[in-house]
Design a protein around this motif. Structure first.
Motif, mmCIF file in Angstrom:
data_model
loop_
_atom_site.group_PDB
_atom_site.id
_atom_site.type_symbol
_atom_site.label_atom_id
_atom_site.label_comp_id
_atom_site.label_asym_id
_atom_site.label_seq_id
_atom_site.Cartn_x
_atom_site.Cartn_y
_atom_site.Cartn_z
ATOM 1 N N ARG A 62 -6.583 -0.352 -23.269
ATOM 2 C CA ARG A 62 -6.808 0.689 -22.267
ATOM 3 C C ARG A 62 -7.456 0.051 -21.038
ATOM 4 N NH1 ARG A 62 -5.581 5.500 -24.166
ATOM 5 N NH2 ARG A 62 -5.605 5.844 -26.408
ATOM 6 N N ILE A 63 -6.802 0.231 -19.895
ATOM 7 C CA ILE A 63 -7.263 -0.357 -18.639
ATOM 8 C C ILE A 63 -7.283 0.743 -17.588
ATOM 9 C CG2 ILE A 63 -6.674 -2.020 -16.825
ATOM 10 C CD1 ILE A 63 -5.509 -3.790 -18.897
ATOM 11 N N ASP A 64 -8.276 0.706 -16.713
ATOM 12 C CA ASP A 64 -8.333 1.677 -15.622
ATOM 13 C C ASP A 64 -7.021 1.627 -14.844
ATOM 14 O OD1 ASP A 64 -10.947 2.229 -16.353
ATOM 15 O OD2 ASP A 64 -11.826 0.901 -14.846
ATOM 16 N N SER A 65 -6.514 2.798 -14.504
ATOM 17 C CA SER A 65 -5.195 2.873 -13.873
ATOM 18 C C SER A 65 -5.134 2.128 -12.542
ATOM 19 C CB SER A 65 -4.749 4.326 -13.691
ATOM 20 O OG SER A 65 -5.670 5.024 -12.893
ATOM 21 N N ASP A 66 -6.227 2.148 -11.759
ATOM 22 C CA ASP A 66 -6.191 1.437 -10.483
ATOM 23 C C ASP A 66 -6.128 -0.077 -10.685
ATOM 24 O OD1 ASP A 66 -8.853 1.587 -11.461
ATOM 25 O OD2 ASP A 66 -9.669 1.203 -9.462
ATOM 26 N N VAL A 67 -6.783 -0.568 -11.739
ATOM 27 C CA VAL A 67 -6.729 -2.003 -12.047
ATOM 28 C C VAL A 67 -5.308 -2.376 -12.470
ATOM 29 C CG1 VAL A 67 -7.573 -3.807 -13.608
ATOM 30 C CG2 VAL A 67 -9.166 -2.118 -12.664
ATOM 31 N N LEU A 68 -4.721 -1.600 -13.347
ATOM 32 C CA LEU A 68 -3.350 -1.869 -13.788
ATOM 33 C C LEU A 68 -2.380 -1.789 -12.612
ATOM 34 C CD1 LEU A 68 -1.357 -2.483 -16.030
ATOM 35 C CD2 LEU A 68 -1.233 -0.026 -16.497
ATOM 36 N N ASP A 69 -2.564 -0.788 -11.754
ATOM 37 C CA ASP A 69 -1.692 -0.651 -10.580
ATOM 38 C C ASP A 69 -1.764 -1.885 -9.693
ATOM 39 O OD1 ASP A 69 -0.885 1.840 -11.431
ATOM 40 O OD2 ASP A 69 -2.238 2.938 -10.078
ATOM 41 N N TRP A 70 -2.980 -2.418 -9.513
ATOM 42 C CA TRP A 70 -3.116 -3.614 -8.680
ATOM 43 C C TRP A 70 -2.371 -4.791 -9.288
ATOM 44 C CZ3 TRP A 70 -4.726 -8.611 -9.049
ATOM 45 C CH2 TRP A 70 -4.815 -9.320 -7.850
ATOM 46 N N PHE A 71 -2.562 -5.020 -10.573
ATOM 47 C CA PHE A 71 -1.863 -6.136 -11.213
ATOM 48 C C PHE A 71 -0.351 -5.940 -11.131
ATOM 49 C CE2 PHE A 71 -5.954 -7.296 -13.050
ATOM 50 C CZ PHE A 71 -5.888 -8.679 -12.997
ATOM 51 N N LYS A 72 0.120 -4.736 -11.391
ATOM 52 C CA LYS A 72 1.562 -4.474 -11.295
ATOM 53 C C LYS A 72 2.080 -4.702 -9.880
ATOM 54 C CE LYS A 72 2.499 -1.308 -15.092
ATOM 55 N NZ LYS A 72 2.987 0.040 -15.446
ATOM 56 N N SER A 73 1.248 -4.416 -8.877
ATOM 57 C CA SER A 73 1.671 -4.603 -7.486
ATOM 58 C C SER A 73 1.852 -6.077 -7.135
ATOM 59 C CB SER A 73 0.665 -3.961 -6.529
ATOM 60 O OG SER A 73 -0.512 -4.746 -6.416
ATOM 61 N N GLN A 74 1.345 -6.955 -7.978
ATOM 62 C CA GLN A 74 1.494 -8.392 -7.734
ATOM 63 C C GLN A 74 2.893 -8.880 -8.088
ATOM 64 O OE1 GLN A 74 -1.175 -9.838 -6.051
ATOM 65 N NE2 GLN A 74 -1.608 -7.654 -6.150
ATOM 66 N N GLY A 75 3.668 -8.032 -8.750
ATOM 67 C CA GLY A 75 5.055 -8.354 -9.050
ATOM 68 C C GLY A 75 5.265 -8.821 -10.468
ATOM 69 N N LYS A 76 6.456 -9.386 -10.671
ATOM 70 C CA LYS A 76 6.863 -9.850 -11.996
ATOM 71 C C LYS A 76 5.844 -10.858 -12.525
ATOM 72 C CE LYS A 76 10.777 -11.805 -14.435
ATOM 73 N NZ LYS A 76 12.103 -12.368 -14.354
ATOM 74 N N GLY A 77 5.546 -10.739 -13.790
ATOM 75 C CA GLY A 77 4.591 -11.651 -14.410
ATOM 76 C C GLY A 77 3.158 -11.145 -14.334
ATOM 77 N N TYR A 78 2.989 -9.858 -14.045
ATOM 78 C CA TYR A 78 1.633 -9.335 -13.892
ATOM 79 C C TYR A 78 0.836 -9.430 -15.191
ATOM 80 C CZ TYR A 78 2.771 -4.903 -16.227
ATOM 81 O OH TYR A 78 3.124 -3.943 -17.144
ATOM 82 N N GLN A 79 1.506 -9.343 -16.340
ATOM 83 C CA GLN A 79 0.769 -9.465 -17.599
ATOM 84 C C GLN A 79 0.278 -10.894 -17.804
ATOM 85 O OE1 GLN A 79 3.857 -7.820 -20.136
ATOM 86 N NE2 GLN A 79 2.657 -5.954 -20.430
ATOM 87 N N SER A 80 1.078 -11.867 -17.411
ATOM 88 C CA SER A 80 0.633 -13.262 -17.480
ATOM 89 C C SER A 80 -0.525 -13.495 -16.529
ATOM 90 C CB SER A 80 1.786 -14.208 -17.134
ATOM 91 O OG SER A 80 2.799 -14.120 -18.105
#
Length: 88
Positions: free
Chosen positions: A52-70
């Protein structure tokens, strides 16, 4: 550790380059001294988890593009390595 990504199209282009067209003049030959110092580095295994991650934190990582989980993993690894070093 950074991850290098390559598109399937570019990978196919590279596979189709004839051996004779590849310029390797700036790549040194690997002699016996290289192999004497070489170490086998096995990749770390990854484990799938539910987190469980704060939605704004997850949104920021996702906005970085492909490979955001890495990228998230790299940030966590950096944090852990810093704390391991500082506790020694």
């Amino acid at each position: 550790m950074p991850t290098i990504t390559i598109s399937p199209k570019r990978l196919e282009e590279l596979k189709n380059i004839p051996e004779n067209d590849i310029d390797t003049c700036d790549i040194p030959e690997l002699d016996a001294s290289f192999w004497e110092k070489a170490e086998l580095v096995k990749p770390l295994t990854k484990q799938a988890i539910s987190l469980r991650i704060d939605s704004d934190v997850l949104d920021w990582f996702k906005s970085q593009g492909k490979g955001y989980q890495s990228l998230m993993n790299a940030v966590l690894r950096s944090y852990v390595e810093h704390h391991v070093k500082s506790s020694q």
